[in-house]
Design a protein around this motif. Sequence first.
Motif: not given
Lengths: 108, 239
Positions: B29-33, B47-56, B145-151
Motif C-alpha cells: 500500500i505504501f508503494g501504491a500510495l 524511499m523504501s531503500l534509503f529511509v526504511f521506516a514503514g510508518a514514517s 521483504n519491504w523492498q519487494l512489496w514496495t515494488l
Amino acid sequence: MNEWLLILGMMLVTFGVRYPVMLLVGKLPMPDRVVRALRYVPPAVLAAIIVPSMLYPDGQTLDLSLQNSYLVAGVVGVILAWRTRNLLLTIVLGMGFFLLYRAVFGLT
Amino acid sequence: MTAGPRQEFIAGVRATIPLEIGAAPFGMIFGALAVTSGMTPAAAQGMSLFVFAGASQFIGVNLLAAGTALPVIVLTTFVVNLRHALYAATLAPHVRHLPQRWLMPLGFWLTDESFVVVANHYNEPGDPRYRHWFYLGSALLMYLNWQLWTLVGIIAGSAIPDPTRWGLDFAMVVTFIGMIIPTIKNRPMLAAVVAAGVVAALANPLPNKFGLILAALCGVAAGVIVEARRGEVKPETTP
C-alpha cells in the motif's frame, strides 16, 4: 529534485535517531528519567498513528458507525491482541476479519 | 549448546516470518500510495531503500500528497521515529562490543518488527555470543521483504486507479495494535496509550499531522505523570 531532497531529509532523521543512540548508550551516561520517559514513546506514537486511522477512515470525517470497517475491525483486533497476546494471530485473524466484514457488508 | 552464526541467522529469519504477513500489505500500500500521490516510481522505491521506516514513509507520502512543506514532513518523520531511540537504547548493551561495520547496518535496519523479535531473543537464556547474527537475519528479511512489496505496490499503483479502496492500509493498524496491547502491563503504560489515542482523535483536524506530534507528547507525559504518582514501578523489560 524535491522528492529526493525529502528522501535525504527523512533518511537523516531516521538513521540519526537509530544509529547514534545505539552507539552512545552505555558509553555515555543516560539520565534515568530520560530512559524511563522513553519507554512510553513507542506505545504513545503507535497509538497516535492508529487511533485516527480507525476513527477517520478517509482522513477527515469522523465515522463512528458500523459502516466503518476500520473501527469495527480495529476493536476486534484489540480484543484479539488482548486475549491471545500473539502478534501473528492478531494480524492474521484481524486482517481476515476486516476483509470478510467488508465483503459481507459490501463496503469499499 | 552454543548456537553458531548460521543457526542464529536462520533462527532470526524464522522468528521474523510471521511479521512479514503484516508488513507485506503495508509495503504494497505504501508503494501504491506513493505513485498515486505523484511520486516517481524511482523515488518511491528509493524511499523504501534509503529511509526504511514503514510508518514514517506512509505518513510522509500522505503529507506530500497534501502539499505539506518539506521541513514539516521531515520534522514529523523525526517525531514518529523517536520511538527508535528506545529500541536502540534497549539493544545497545547487547551490541556495543560489535565493530562499526556491524553497528551501522544494524542501526539502519532497526524496525519495530525486528526490535520485538531481537529484544525477546536477547532476553532468552543461553549463550548470546552470536545473537547479532539473529538480528542480522531478522533485519535482512524485513528489508528485502519491504523492498519487494514496495515494488509490487508501485506496479499495482501504476495500473490500478485507486489502490486505497482495497483497505490494505488496515494491515498497519492491526500490526501496531498487536504490538501495543501486550506492552500495556501497568497503569502508566495504559495512561500513555489512552492519552495519546484520545488526543490524536481530538487533534486530527489540525493541519500537517501536528495532532500526531501533540498526541505522542501528551501520551509520554501521561505515562511519566502516572508513574510518578504511583511511586516506583517495578522495572520491566519493554515490550
